[in-house]
Design an enzyme around this catalytic site. Structure first.
Site, PDB file in Angstrom:
ATOM      1  N   MET A 268       0.978  -1.158   0.217  1.00  0.00           N
ATOM      2  CA  MET A 268      -0.236  -0.156   0.000  1.00  0.00           C
ATOM      3  C   MET A 268       0.944   1.205  -0.018  1.00  0.00           C
ATOM      4  O   MET A 268       0.547   2.397   0.905  1.00  0.00           O
ATOM      5  CB  MET A 268      -0.495  -0.373   1.035  1.00  0.00           C
ATOM      6  CG  MET A 268      -1.971  -1.157   0.239  1.00  0.00           C
ATOM      7  SD  MET A 268      -3.099  -0.755   2.299  1.00  0.00           S
ATOM      8  CE  MET A 268      -2.872  -0.830   3.864  1.00  0.00           C
TER       9      MET A 268
ATOM     10  N   ALA B 277       3.900   3.912   0.932  1.00  0.00           N
ATOM     11  CA  ALA B 277       4.359   3.919   2.024  1.00  0.00           C
ATOM     12  C   ALA B 277       6.078   3.144   2.471  1.00  0.00           C
ATOM     13  O   ALA B 277       6.352   3.022   3.354  1.00  0.00           O
ATOM     14  CB  ALA B 277       3.782   4.857   3.405  1.00  0.00           C
TER      15      ALA B 277
ATOM     16  N   HIS C 166       9.927  -3.739   3.013  1.00  0.00           N
ATOM     17  CA  HIS C 166       8.811  -3.835   1.758  1.00  0.00           C
ATOM     18  C   HIS C 166      10.533  -3.983   0.973  1.00  0.00           C
ATOM     19  O   HIS C 166      10.516  -4.688   0.056  1.00  0.00           O
ATOM     20  CB  HIS C 166       8.760  -2.740   0.756  1.00  0.00           C
ATOM     21  CG  HIS C 166       7.361  -2.406   1.312  1.00  0.00           C
ATOM     22  ND1 HIS C 166       7.196  -0.755   3.197  1.00  0.00           N
ATOM     23  CD2 HIS C 166       6.133  -2.796   1.882  1.00  0.00           C
ATOM     24  CE1 HIS C 166       5.916  -0.946   2.642  1.00  0.00           C
ATOM     25  NE2 HIS C 166       5.331  -2.007   2.516  1.00  0.00           N
TER      26      HIS C 166
ATOM     27  N   LYS D 263       4.760  -9.623   9.590  1.00  0.00           N
ATOM     28  CA  LYS D 263       4.357  -8.391  11.069  1.00  0.00           C
ATOM     29  C   LYS D 263       3.298  -8.970  11.040  1.00  0.00           C
ATOM     30  O   LYS D 263       2.475  -8.695  11.443  1.00  0.00           O
ATOM     31  CB  LYS D 263       4.845  -7.013  10.430  1.00  0.00           C
ATOM     32  CG  LYS D 263       5.066  -6.403  11.434  1.00  0.00           C
ATOM     33  CD  LYS D 263       4.877  -4.816  11.346  1.00  0.00           C
ATOM     34  CE  LYS D 263       4.510  -4.138  10.056  1.00  0.00           C
ATOM     35  NZ  LYS D 263       2.976  -3.932  10.836  1.00  0.00           N
TER      36      LYS D 263
ATOM     37  N   GLN E 180      -3.219 -12.379   8.082  1.00  0.00           N
ATOM     38  CA  GLN E 180      -2.491 -11.608   6.704  1.00  0.00           C
ATOM     39  C   GLN E 180      -2.182 -12.957   5.606  1.00  0.00           C
ATOM     40  O   GLN E 180      -2.883 -13.707   4.572  1.00  0.00           O
ATOM     41  CB  GLN E 180      -2.553 -10.324   6.645  1.00  0.00           C
ATOM     42  CG  GLN E 180      -2.212 -10.444   4.697  1.00  0.00           C
ATOM     43  CD  GLN E 180      -1.901  -8.470   4.309  1.00  0.00           C
ATOM     44  OE1 GLN E 180      -2.605  -7.460   4.297  1.00  0.00           O
ATOM     45  NE2 GLN E 180      -0.566  -8.291   4.501  1.00  0.00           N
TER      46      GLN E 180
HETATM   47  O1  PAF Z   1      -0.215  -5.504   3.422  1.00  0.00           O
HETATM   48  C1  PAF Z   1      -0.031  -4.843   2.473  1.00  0.00           C
HETATM   49  O2  PAF Z   1       0.430  -3.524   2.789  1.00  0.00           O
HETATM   50  C2  PAF Z   1      -1.726  -5.091   2.465  1.00  0.00           C
HETATM   51  O3  PAF Z   1      -2.301  -5.245   3.482  1.00  0.00           O
HETATM   52  C3  PAF Z   1      -1.746  -5.238   1.220  1.00  0.00           C
HETATM   53  C4  PAF Z   1      -1.042  -7.745   1.168  1.00  0.00           C
HETATM   54  C5  PAF Z   1      -0.767  -4.997   0.064  1.00  0.00           C
HETATM   55  C6  PAF Z   1      -3.325  -5.717   0.293  1.00  0.00           C
HETATM   56  O4  PAF Z   1      -3.977  -4.611   0.007  1.00  0.00           O
END
Ligand code: PAF
Length: 282
Positions: free
Chosen positions: A30, A32, A37, A151, A155
Protein backbone atom coordinates in the site's frame (compact mmCIF):
# COMPACT_ATOMS: atom_id res chain seq x y z
CA UNK A 1 11.87 0.08 -14.05
CA UNK A 2 8.54 -0.13 -15.85
CA UNK A 3 5.59 1.75 -14.36
CA UNK A 4 2.05 0.61 -15.20
CA UNK A 5 -0.74 2.95 -14.22
CA UNK A 6 -3.64 0.91 -15.57
CA UNK A 7 -4.75 -2.68 -15.94
CA UNK A 8 -4.55 -2.85 -19.74
CA UNK A 9 -0.85 -1.96 -19.97
CA UNK A 10 -0.05 -4.32 -17.10
CA UNK A 11 -1.92 -7.24 -18.69
CA UNK A 12 -0.12 -6.76 -22.03
CA UNK A 13 3.22 -6.75 -20.23
CA UNK A 14 2.39 -9.87 -18.17
CA UNK A 15 1.24 -11.72 -21.27
CA UNK A 16 4.54 -11.04 -23.04
CA UNK A 17 6.55 -12.11 -19.99
CA UNK A 18 4.55 -15.32 -19.62
CA UNK A 19 5.09 -16.10 -23.32
CA UNK A 20 8.82 -15.80 -22.73
CA UNK A 21 8.49 -18.23 -19.81
CA UNK A 22 9.57 -15.69 -17.19
CA UNK A 23 9.06 -16.58 -13.53
CA UNK A 24 7.29 -13.73 -11.75
CA UNK A 25 7.79 -12.74 -8.12
CA UNK A 26 5.23 -10.30 -6.72
CA UNK A 27 5.02 -8.17 -3.58
CA UNK A 28 1.82 -6.14 -3.27
CA UNK A 29 1.97 -3.06 -1.03
CA UNK A 30 0.00 0.00 0.00
CA UNK A 31 3.02 2.25 -0.56
CA UNK A 32 4.85 4.39 2.02
CA UNK A 33 7.67 1.98 1.32
CA UNK A 34 10.36 1.24 3.89
CA UNK A 35 13.15 -1.24 4.50
CA UNK A 36 10.62 -3.97 5.37
CA UNK A 37 9.23 -3.79 1.82
CA UNK A 38 12.74 -3.84 0.38
CA UNK A 39 13.37 -7.13 2.16
CA UNK A 40 10.34 -8.58 0.30
CA UNK A 41 11.82 -7.49 -3.05
CA UNK A 42 15.23 -8.80 -2.07
CA UNK A 43 13.72 -12.23 -1.31
CA UNK A 44 11.77 -12.14 -4.59
CA UNK A 45 14.87 -11.18 -6.59
CA UNK A 46 16.64 -14.39 -5.57
CA UNK A 47 13.91 -16.73 -6.80
CA UNK A 48 12.39 -15.11 -9.91
CA UNK A 49 13.26 -13.74 -13.33
CA UNK A 50 11.06 -10.73 -12.85
CA UNK A 51 10.10 -8.82 -9.69
CA UNK A 52 6.87 -6.83 -9.67
CA UNK A 53 5.42 -4.70 -6.90
CA UNK A 54 2.09 -2.93 -6.69
CA UNK A 55 1.10 0.19 -4.82
CA UNK A 56 -2.58 0.53 -4.03
CA UNK A 57 -4.14 1.87 -0.83
CA UNK A 58 -7.07 -0.50 -0.70
CA UNK A 59 -10.14 1.30 0.70
CA UNK A 60 -12.16 -1.86 1.46
CA UNK A 61 -9.71 -3.16 4.04
CA UNK A 62 -9.97 -0.06 6.24
CA UNK A 63 -12.78 -0.37 8.74
CA UNK A 64 -11.83 3.01 10.19
CA UNK A 65 -12.27 5.92 7.72
CA UNK A 66 -9.83 8.11 9.68
CA UNK A 67 -7.11 5.45 9.33
CA UNK A 68 -7.69 5.34 5.54
CA UNK A 69 -7.64 9.13 5.36
CA UNK A 70 -4.37 9.38 7.34
CA UNK A 71 -2.62 6.49 5.62
CA UNK A 72 0.69 7.95 4.33
CA UNK A 73 0.84 8.35 0.55
CA UNK A 74 3.83 9.53 -1.48
CA UNK A 75 3.96 7.88 -4.88
CA UNK A 76 6.94 9.85 -6.24
CA UNK A 77 9.07 8.98 -3.23
CA UNK A 78 7.95 5.34 -3.45
CA UNK A 79 8.94 5.12 -7.12
CA UNK A 80 12.40 6.45 -6.24
CA UNK A 81 12.72 3.93 -3.41
CA UNK A 82 11.79 1.10 -5.78
CA UNK A 83 14.27 2.27 -8.41
CA UNK A 84 17.07 2.74 -5.89
CA UNK A 85 16.53 -0.70 -4.38
CA UNK A 86 17.67 -2.22 -7.66
CA UNK A 87 15.48 -5.28 -6.99
CA UNK A 88 12.28 -4.34 -8.83
CA UNK A 89 11.57 -4.57 -12.58
CA UNK A 90 8.05 -3.17 -12.67
CA UNK A 91 5.49 -1.46 -10.48
CA UNK A 92 1.73 -1.55 -10.93
CA UNK A 93 -0.17 1.46 -9.61
CA UNK A 94 -3.79 0.69 -10.53
CA UNK A 95 -6.79 2.98 -10.53
CA UNK A 96 -9.65 2.05 -8.18
CA UNK A 97 -11.69 0.99 -11.25
CA UNK A 98 -8.93 -1.45 -12.31
CA UNK A 99 -9.45 -3.37 -9.08
CA UNK A 100 -13.13 -2.63 -8.41
CA UNK A 101 -14.84 -2.28 -11.82
CA UNK A 102 -18.24 -2.68 -10.17
CA UNK A 103 -17.69 -0.29 -7.29
CA UNK A 104 -15.95 -0.46 -3.95
CA UNK A 105 -17.27 -3.68 -2.49
CA UNK A 106 -15.53 -6.65 -0.87
CA UNK A 107 -16.22 -10.28 -1.67
CA UNK A 108 -17.11 -12.53 1.24
CA UNK A 109 -14.65 -15.29 2.05
CA UNK A 110 -14.51 -18.27 4.34
CA UNK A 111 -10.96 -18.68 5.58
CA UNK A 112 -11.87 -21.65 7.81
CA UNK A 113 -12.15 -19.47 10.88
CA UNK A 114 -8.74 -17.78 10.62
CA UNK A 115 -10.61 -14.54 9.86
CA UNK A 116 -12.47 -14.62 13.19
CA UNK A 117 -9.40 -14.46 15.43
CA UNK A 118 -7.47 -11.37 16.59
CA UNK A 119 -7.62 -8.70 13.86
CA UNK A 120 -10.92 -10.22 12.74
CA UNK A 121 -12.47 -9.28 16.09
CA UNK A 122 -11.14 -5.74 16.11
CA UNK A 123 -11.33 -4.87 12.40
CA UNK A 124 -14.64 -6.22 11.05
CA UNK A 125 -14.55 -6.74 7.27
CA UNK A 126 -10.79 -6.17 7.11
CA UNK A 127 -9.87 -9.61 5.79
CA UNK A 128 -12.65 -9.65 3.19
CA UNK A 129 -11.11 -6.40 1.90
CA UNK A 130 -7.59 -7.87 1.90
CA UNK A 131 -8.84 -11.07 0.22
CA UNK A 132 -10.64 -9.12 -2.49
CA UNK A 133 -7.70 -6.94 -3.46
CA UNK A 134 -5.12 -9.74 -3.24
CA UNK A 135 -7.26 -12.13 -5.31
CA UNK A 136 -7.74 -9.47 -7.99
CA UNK A 137 -4.04 -8.53 -8.03
CA UNK A 138 -3.06 -12.21 -8.23
CA UNK A 139 -5.42 -12.72 -11.19
CA UNK A 140 -3.93 -9.73 -13.02
CA UNK A 141 -0.22 -10.13 -12.20
CA UNK A 142 -0.27 -13.97 -12.34
CA UNK A 143 2.83 -14.42 -10.18
CA UNK A 144 4.57 -17.72 -9.56
CA UNK A 145 5.70 -16.53 -6.12
CA UNK A 146 4.24 -13.87 -3.84
CA UNK A 147 5.90 -12.29 -0.80
CA UNK A 148 4.32 -10.92 2.38
CA UNK A 149 5.78 -9.79 5.70
CA UNK A 150 5.54 -11.91 8.84
CA UNK A 151 4.57 -8.69 10.65
CA UNK A 152 1.01 -9.20 9.46
CA UNK A 153 1.14 -12.86 10.37
CA UNK A 154 -2.62 -13.37 10.34
CA UNK A 155 -2.84 -11.73 6.91
CA UNK A 156 -0.10 -14.07 5.67
CA UNK A 157 -2.00 -17.13 6.99
CA UNK A 158 -5.20 -15.88 5.35
CA UNK A 159 -3.51 -15.27 2.00
CA UNK A 160 -2.09 -18.82 2.10
CA UNK A 161 -5.63 -20.08 2.76
CA UNK A 162 -7.09 -17.91 -0.02
CA UNK A 163 -4.56 -19.24 -2.53
CA UNK A 164 -5.24 -22.83 -1.46
CA UNK A 165 -9.05 -22.46 -1.58
CA UNK A 166 -9.02 -20.76 -4.99
CA UNK A 167 -6.43 -23.30 -6.20
CA UNK A 168 -4.21 -20.51 -7.56
CA UNK A 169 -0.80 -21.80 -8.73
CA UNK A 170 1.12 -19.34 -6.57
CA UNK A 171 3.62 -20.08 -3.81
CA UNK A 172 3.21 -17.74 -0.84
CA UNK A 173 6.35 -16.75 1.07
CA UNK A 174 6.53 -15.13 4.51
CA UNK A 175 9.49 -12.79 5.03
CA UNK A 176 10.95 -12.14 8.53
CA UNK A 177 9.96 -8.91 10.30
CA UNK A 178 12.36 -6.08 9.57
CA UNK A 179 13.11 -4.02 12.68
CA UNK A 180 14.60 -0.63 13.47
CA UNK A 181 17.79 -0.69 15.60
CA UNK A 182 15.51 -0.10 18.62
CA UNK A 183 13.57 -3.29 17.83
CA UNK A 184 10.46 -1.44 16.63
CA UNK A 185 8.93 -3.36 13.72
CA UNK A 186 9.11 -1.36 10.48
CA UNK A 187 5.71 -0.14 9.37
CA UNK A 188 4.33 2.56 7.12
CA UNK A 189 2.39 3.78 10.14
CA UNK A 190 5.65 4.56 12.02
CA UNK A 191 5.85 7.73 9.88
CA UNK A 192 2.95 9.07 11.89
CA UNK A 193 4.77 8.76 15.24
CA UNK A 194 6.51 11.73 16.85
CA UNK A 195 10.18 11.23 17.81
CA UNK A 196 9.17 10.69 21.44
CA UNK A 197 6.43 8.25 20.50
CA UNK A 198 8.79 6.31 18.28
CA UNK A 199 11.32 6.01 21.08
CA UNK A 200 8.60 4.91 23.53
CA UNK A 201 7.18 2.36 21.05
CA UNK A 202 10.27 0.16 21.36
CA UNK A 203 8.62 -1.25 24.50
CA UNK A 204 6.40 -3.33 22.21
CA UNK A 205 9.31 -5.40 20.96
CA UNK A 206 11.00 -5.39 24.38
CA UNK A 207 7.81 -6.87 25.82
CA UNK A 208 7.73 -9.62 23.19
CA UNK A 209 11.32 -10.52 24.04
CA UNK A 210 10.32 -10.78 27.74
CA UNK A 211 7.33 -12.92 26.80
CA UNK A 212 9.63 -15.30 24.98
CA UNK A 213 11.79 -15.56 28.14
CA UNK A 214 8.70 -16.19 30.30
CA UNK A 215 7.14 -18.70 27.92
CA UNK A 216 7.17 -22.24 29.39
CA UNK A 217 8.55 -20.81 32.65
CA UNK A 218 5.46 -19.08 33.99
CA UNK A 219 1.80 -19.70 33.16
CA UNK A 220 0.21 -18.04 30.14
CA UNK A 221 -2.50 -16.25 32.20
CA UNK A 222 0.30 -14.81 34.35
CA UNK A 223 2.20 -13.70 31.20
CA UNK A 224 -0.99 -12.03 29.92
CA UNK A 225 -1.35 -10.17 33.21
CA UNK A 226 2.28 -8.99 33.20
CA UNK A 227 1.95 -7.66 29.66
CA UNK A 228 -1.24 -5.78 30.57
CA UNK A 229 0.56 -4.31 33.62
CA UNK A 230 3.49 -3.13 31.46
CA UNK A 231 1.17 -1.18 29.14
CA UNK A 232 -1.03 0.13 31.96
CA UNK A 233 2.08 1.94 33.16
CA UNK A 234 2.85 3.56 29.79
CA UNK A 235 1.57 7.04 29.21
CA UNK A 236 -0.01 7.70 25.82
CA UNK A 237 -0.21 3.99 24.96
CA UNK A 238 -3.07 1.55 25.08
CA UNK A 239 -2.84 -2.20 24.69
CA UNK A 240 -5.62 -3.26 22.32
CA UNK A 241 -4.85 -6.94 22.63
CA UNK A 242 -2.12 -9.36 23.53
CA UNK A 243 -2.43 -13.09 23.10
CA UNK A 244 -0.41 -16.24 22.74
CA UNK A 245 -1.87 -18.32 19.93
CA UNK A 246 -1.30 -21.52 18.05
CA UNK A 247 0.55 -20.65 14.84
CA UNK A 248 -1.57 -23.01 12.73
CA UNK A 249 -5.09 -22.20 13.96
CA UNK A 250 -4.36 -18.70 15.35
CA UNK A 251 -6.54 -19.66 18.32
CA UNK A 252 -5.57 -18.20 21.67
CA UNK A 253 -4.19 -20.65 24.20
CA UNK A 254 -3.86 -20.73 27.96
CA UNK A 255 -1.59 -23.76 27.93
CA UNK A 256 1.57 -24.82 26.23
CA UNK A 257 1.01 -28.02 24.23
CA UNK A 258 4.00 -30.11 23.18
CA UNK A 259 4.40 -30.51 19.44
CA UNK A 260 2.53 -27.29 18.61
CA UNK A 261 4.09 -23.95 17.63
CA UNK A 262 3.07 -20.79 19.43
CA UNK A 263 3.42 -17.11 18.70
CA UNK A 264 2.77 -13.96 20.73
CA UNK A 265 0.63 -11.30 19.03
CA UNK A 266 0.29 -7.72 20.18
CA UNK A 267 -1.50 -4.56 19.08
CA UNK A 268 -0.85 -1.24 20.80
CA UNK A 269 -2.14 2.25 20.18
CA UNK A 270 0.68 4.76 20.52
CA UNK A 271 -1.25 8.03 20.53
CA UNK A 272 -3.75 7.37 17.75
CA UNK A 273 -1.38 5.18 15.72
CA UNK A 274 -2.20 1.47 15.79
CA UNK A 275 0.95 -0.67 15.83
CA UNK A 276 1.04 -4.43 15.40
CA UNK A 277 3.82 -6.93 16.10
CA UNK A 278 4.36 -10.61 16.82
CA UNK A 279 7.06 -13.10 17.74
CA UNK A 280 7.50 -16.83 17.40
CA UNK A 281 8.03 -18.35 20.87
CA UNK A 282 10.71 -20.95 21.39
O1 PAF B 1 -0.03 -5.68 3.78
C1 PAF B 1 -0.45 -4.80 3.00
O2 PAF B 1 0.23 -3.81 2.70
C2 PAF B 1 -1.84 -4.93 2.41
O3 PAF B 1 -2.71 -5.50 3.32
C3 PAF B 1 -1.88 -5.68 1.06
C4 PAF B 1 -1.45 -7.13 1.23
C5 PAF B 1 -0.99 -4.98 0.07
C6 PAF B 1 -3.31 -5.68 0.52
O4 PAF B 1 -3.79 -4.39 0.32
Amino acid sequence: MEIFKNKKTLLDFIERQKEMGKRIGFAPTMGALHQGHISLYEAARKENDLVISSIFVNPTQFNNPADLEKYPRNIDKDIKTLEQSGFVDAVYIPEVSDIYPEGLKSKEYDFDGLENEMEGKFRPGHFNGVGTVVEELFRQVKPDNAYFGDKDYQQLAIIKKLTEKLALPIKIHGVAIHREASGLAMSSRNQRLSTTEKEAAKIIHETLVKVNDWFRVISIPEINKRVQDIFDEQRGMKLEYFEISDEATLKETDFFYKGRNFRAFIVVFVGDVRLIDNMHLD
